[in-house]
Design a protein around this motif. Sequence first.
Motif, PDB file in Angstrom:
ATOM      1  N   CYS A   8     -26.049 -13.858 -61.821  1.00  0.00           N
ATOM      2  CA  CYS A   8     -25.937 -15.113 -62.558  1.00  0.00           C
ATOM      3  C   CYS A   8     -25.519 -16.241 -61.624  1.00  0.00           C
ATOM      4  O   CYS A   8     -24.482 -16.153 -60.960  1.00  0.00           O
ATOM      5  N   LEU A   9     -26.312 -17.284 -61.576  1.00  0.00           N
ATOM      6  CA  LEU A   9     -26.027 -18.479 -60.784  1.00  0.00           C
ATOM      7  C   LEU A   9     -25.492 -19.546 -61.726  1.00  0.00           C
ATOM      8  O   LEU A   9     -26.186 -19.954 -62.658  1.00  0.00           O
ATOM      9  N   ILE A  10     -24.252 -19.983 -61.484  1.00  0.00           N
ATOM     10  CA  ILE A  10     -23.591 -20.919 -62.390  1.00  0.00           C
ATOM     11  C   ILE A  10     -23.207 -22.165 -61.617  1.00  0.00           C
ATOM     12  O   ILE A  10     -22.341 -22.121 -60.732  1.00  0.00           O
ATOM     13  N   THR A  11     -23.833 -23.286 -61.933  1.00  0.00           N
ATOM     14  CA  THR A  11     -23.487 -24.543 -61.290  1.00  0.00           C
ATOM     15  C   THR A  11     -22.317 -25.180 -62.038  1.00  0.00           C
ATOM     16  O   THR A  11     -22.132 -24.960 -63.229  1.00  0.00           O
ATOM     17  N   GLY A  12     -21.531 -25.960 -61.314  1.00  0.00           N
ATOM     18  CA  GLY A  12     -20.292 -26.442 -61.923  1.00  0.00           C
ATOM     19  C   GLY A  12     -19.411 -25.262 -62.277  1.00  0.00           C
ATOM     20  O   GLY A  12     -18.640 -25.298 -63.239  1.00  0.00           O
ATOM     21  N   GLY A  13     -19.539 -24.198 -61.484  1.00  0.00           N
ATOM     22  CA  GLY A  13     -18.958 -22.915 -61.863  1.00  0.00           C
ATOM     23  C   GLY A  13     -17.499 -22.730 -61.540  1.00  0.00           C
ATOM     24  O   GLY A  13     -16.926 -21.684 -61.865  1.00  0.00           O
ATOM     25  N   THR A  14     -16.870 -23.710 -60.905  1.00  0.00           N
ATOM     26  CA  THR A  14     -15.464 -23.532 -60.515  1.00  0.00           C
ATOM     27  C   THR A  14     -14.486 -24.183 -61.474  1.00  0.00           C
ATOM     28  O   THR A  14     -13.279 -24.028 -61.316  1.00  0.00           O
ATOM     29  N   LYS A  15     -14.997 -24.907 -62.462  1.00  0.00           N
ATOM     30  CA  LYS A  15     -14.107 -25.602 -63.394  1.00  0.00           C
ATOM     31  C   LYS A  15     -14.704 -25.612 -64.795  1.00  0.00           C
ATOM     32  O   LYS A  15     -15.911 -25.453 -64.972  1.00  0.00           O
ATOM     33  N   GLY A  16     -13.839 -25.815 -65.793  1.00  0.00           N
ATOM     34  CA  GLY A  16     -14.290 -26.068 -67.158  1.00  0.00           C
ATOM     35  C   GLY A  16     -15.207 -25.014 -67.729  1.00  0.00           C
ATOM     36  O   GLY A  16     -14.978 -23.807 -67.605  1.00  0.00           O
ATOM     37  N   ILE A  17     -16.295 -25.471 -68.347  1.00  0.00           N
ATOM     38  CA  ILE A  17     -17.253 -24.572 -68.988  1.00  0.00           C
ATOM     39  C   ILE A  17     -17.841 -23.592 -67.988  1.00  0.00           C
ATOM     40  O   ILE A  17     -18.005 -22.408 -68.276  1.00  0.00           O
ATOM     41  N   GLY A  18     -18.159 -24.078 -66.796  1.00  0.00           N
ATOM     42  CA  GLY A  18     -18.754 -23.202 -65.797  1.00  0.00           C
ATOM     43  C   GLY A  18     -17.837 -22.056 -65.411  1.00  0.00           C
ATOM     44  O   GLY A  18     -18.259 -20.898 -65.324  1.00  0.00           O
ATOM     45  N   ALA A  19     -16.564 -22.359 -65.186  1.00  0.00           N
ATOM     46  CA  ALA A  19     -15.606 -21.322 -64.811  1.00  0.00           C
ATOM     47  C   ALA A  19     -15.399 -20.334 -65.946  1.00  0.00           C
ATOM     48  O   ALA A  19     -15.350 -19.108 -65.728  1.00  0.00           O
ATOM     49  N   ALA A  20     -15.294 -20.836 -67.170  1.00  0.00           N
ATOM     50  CA  ALA A  20     -15.119 -19.953 -68.319  1.00  0.00           C
ATOM     51  C   ALA A  20     -16.345 -19.069 -68.510  1.00  0.00           C
ATOM     52  O   ALA A  20     -16.232 -17.891 -68.864  1.00  0.00           O
ATOM     53  N   THR A  21     -17.520 -19.628 -68.264  1.00  0.00           N
ATOM     54  CA  THR A  21     -18.751 -18.853 -68.359  1.00  0.00           C
ATOM     55  C   THR A  21     -18.786 -17.747 -67.305  1.00  0.00           C
ATOM     56  O   THR A  21     -19.189 -16.611 -67.584  1.00  0.00           O
ATOM     57  N   ALA A  22     -18.372 -18.071 -66.103  1.00  0.00           N
ATOM     58  CA  ALA A  22     -18.343 -17.073 -65.031  1.00  0.00           C
ATOM     59  C   ALA A  22     -17.466 -15.887 -65.411  1.00  0.00           C
ATOM     60  O   ALA A  22     -17.843 -14.726 -65.219  1.00  0.00           O
ATOM     61  N   LEU A  23     -16.307 -16.171 -65.958  1.00  0.00           N
ATOM     62  CA  LEU A  23     -15.409 -15.092 -66.372  1.00  0.00           C
ATOM     63  C   LEU A  23     -16.006 -14.283 -67.519  1.00  0.00           C
ATOM     64  O   LEU A  23     -15.900 -13.049 -67.543  1.00  0.00           O
ATOM     65  N   ALA A  24     -16.644 -14.970 -68.467  1.00  0.00           N
ATOM     66  CA  ALA A  24     -17.253 -14.270 -69.604  1.00  0.00           C
ATOM     67  C   ALA A  24     -18.385 -13.365 -69.138  1.00  0.00           C
ATOM     68  O   ALA A  24     -18.514 -12.223 -69.591  1.00  0.00           O
ATOM     69  N   PHE A  25     -19.214 -13.837 -68.213  1.00  0.00           N
ATOM     70  CA  PHE A  25     -20.312 -13.018 -67.708  1.00  0.00           C
ATOM     71  C   PHE A  25     -19.781 -11.844 -66.893  1.00  0.00           C
ATOM     72  O   PHE A  25     -20.350 -10.751 -66.930  1.00  0.00           O
ATOM     73  N   ALA A  26     -18.710 -12.082 -66.140  1.00  0.00           N
ATOM     74  CA  ALA A  26     -18.109 -10.997 -65.363  1.00  0.00           C
ATOM     75  C   ALA A  26     -17.576  -9.900 -66.284  1.00  0.00           C
ATOM     76  O   ALA A  26     -17.625  -8.715 -65.948  1.00  0.00           O
ATOM     77  N   GLU A  27     -17.064 -10.304 -67.434  1.00  0.00           N
ATOM     78  CA  GLU A  27     -16.606  -9.318 -68.425  1.00  0.00           C
ATOM     79  C   GLU A  27     -17.753  -8.422 -68.881  1.00  0.00           C
ATOM     80  O   GLU A  27     -17.536  -7.287 -69.297  1.00  0.00           O
ATOM     81  N   HIS A  28     -18.965  -8.960 -68.814  1.00  0.00           N
ATOM     82  CA  HIS A  28     -20.151  -8.184 -69.178  1.00  0.00           C
ATOM     83  C   HIS A  28     -20.793  -7.543 -67.938  1.00  0.00           C
ATOM     84  O   HIS A  28     -21.952  -7.153 -67.965  1.00  0.00           O
ATOM     85  N   HIS A  29     -20.019  -7.483 -66.844  1.00  0.00           N
ATOM     86  CA  HIS A  29     -20.407  -6.752 -65.633  1.00  0.00           C
ATOM     87  C   HIS A  29     -21.577  -7.390 -64.877  1.00  0.00           C
ATOM     88  O   HIS A  29     -22.369  -6.698 -64.238  1.00  0.00           O
ATOM     89  N   ALA A  30     -21.664  -8.732 -64.945  1.00  0.00           N
ATOM     90  CA  ALA A  30     -22.668  -9.447 -64.168  1.00  0.00           C
ATOM     91  C   ALA A  30     -22.079  -9.867 -62.828  1.00  0.00           C
ATOM     92  O   ALA A  30     -20.879 -10.110 -62.706  1.00  0.00           O
ATOM     93  N   ASP A  31     -22.936  -9.941 -61.809  1.00  0.00           N
ATOM     94  CA  ASP A  31     -22.539 -10.497 -60.515  1.00  0.00           C
ATOM     95  C   ASP A  31     -22.694 -12.017 -60.575  1.00  0.00           C
ATOM     96  O   ASP A  31     -23.659 -12.528 -61.160  1.00  0.00           O
ATOM     97  N   ILE A  32     -21.771 -12.730 -59.941  1.00  0.00           N
ATOM     98  CA  ILE A  32     -21.664 -14.174 -60.157  1.00  0.00           C
ATOM     99  C   ILE A  32     -21.759 -14.952 -58.853  1.00  0.00           C
ATOM    100  O   ILE A  32     -21.021 -14.673 -57.894  1.00  0.00           O
ATOM    101  N   ALA A  33     -22.647 -15.953 -58.837  1.00  0.00           N
ATOM    102  CA  ALA A  33     -22.659 -16.960 -57.775  1.00  0.00           C
ATOM    103  C   ALA A  33     -22.149 -18.259 -58.376  1.00  0.00           C
ATOM    104  O   ALA A  33     -22.727 -18.786 -59.334  1.00  0.00           O
ATOM    105  N   LEU A  34     -21.037 -18.752 -57.848  1.00  0.00           N
ATOM    106  CA  LEU A  34     -20.410 -19.980 -58.341  1.00  0.00           C
ATOM    107  C   LEU A  34     -20.769 -21.134 -57.416  1.00  0.00           C
ATOM    108  O   LEU A  34     -20.592 -21.040 -56.212  1.00  0.00           O
ATOM    109  N   VAL A  35     -21.238 -22.235 -57.993  1.00  0.00           N
ATOM    110  CA  VAL A  35     -21.548 -23.416 -57.204  1.00  0.00           C
ATOM    111  C   VAL A  35     -20.583 -24.535 -57.581  1.00  0.00           C
ATOM    112  O   VAL A  35     -20.445 -24.877 -58.760  1.00  0.00           O
ATOM    113  N   GLY A  36     -19.919 -25.084 -56.575  1.00  0.00           N
ATOM    114  CA  GLY A  36     -19.020 -26.209 -56.776  1.00  0.00           C
ATOM    115  C   GLY A  36     -19.177 -27.214 -55.662  1.00  0.00           C
ATOM    116  O   GLY A  36     -19.649 -26.877 -54.566  1.00  0.00           O
TER     117      GLY A  36
END
Length: 231
Positions: A8-36
């Motif tokens: 999962c590639l998440i832009t704006g991924g280090t704050k706010g909705i993006g960060a919360a989304t990253a954590l939610a996807f990780a809970e579902h065992h997805a690998d995460i690329a965070l863009v900030g």
Amino acid sequence: MNLNGKICLITGGTKGIGAATALAFAEHHADIALVGRSIDSEALKLLDQIQSKNVRAHLITADLSRPEEALACVEETCQTLGVPDVLVHSAGEASPGNLESLTPERWYAAFDIHIHAVFHLCRCLIPRMNEKTEGAIVLISSAAGLRGCLNSLAYSVVKGALPQFIRVNLRLAQNYHNLNAAPYGWEVWARWIPGLFDLVEKIMPAPAALGIALAVNLPYLLAMALPFLVG
């Protein structure tokens, strides 16, 4: 789509909705690329939180308003984690100002991060998702794009453009529907949720939207919904 093992590639991924989304996807065992735009202590803490869930995670620094950096973040994700199965575009912020007070620079900047970045990211990713025969792209919109905000002209216009971008490109998805017998070559851009905006508006003072509406001032609520929207 089962997110287990997906990239999962998440832009704006280090704050706010993006960060919360990253954590939610990780809970579902997805690998995460965070863009900030920058990597600070908050971003590093988030990276640790994600990795503690026994998934892979990678931090990318990029200014997505620049086409070459938008494309570079896709390439870096492919090199470090693999071709993304999911893109969530959450980068960008509000651009206050009405027609008289908004500067041309802020007007163009809003389009660069909210619209032009989406164009470059999707144009780069869709052929690769097509090869994998599935994928999901979610663009974070806003209630401002649905109802308009007098003192947030640029933000209202760019967020209002995202659903149209989705609607037009759903036709492109139908062109891929027969690849490897998949329902769609890449399955989900965003899903309209009828009535949700009115429900959220009744209980919260500052609603916003994913496709139609969830609460931006409570990003974890939106993030909790995203795994189901891409599923």
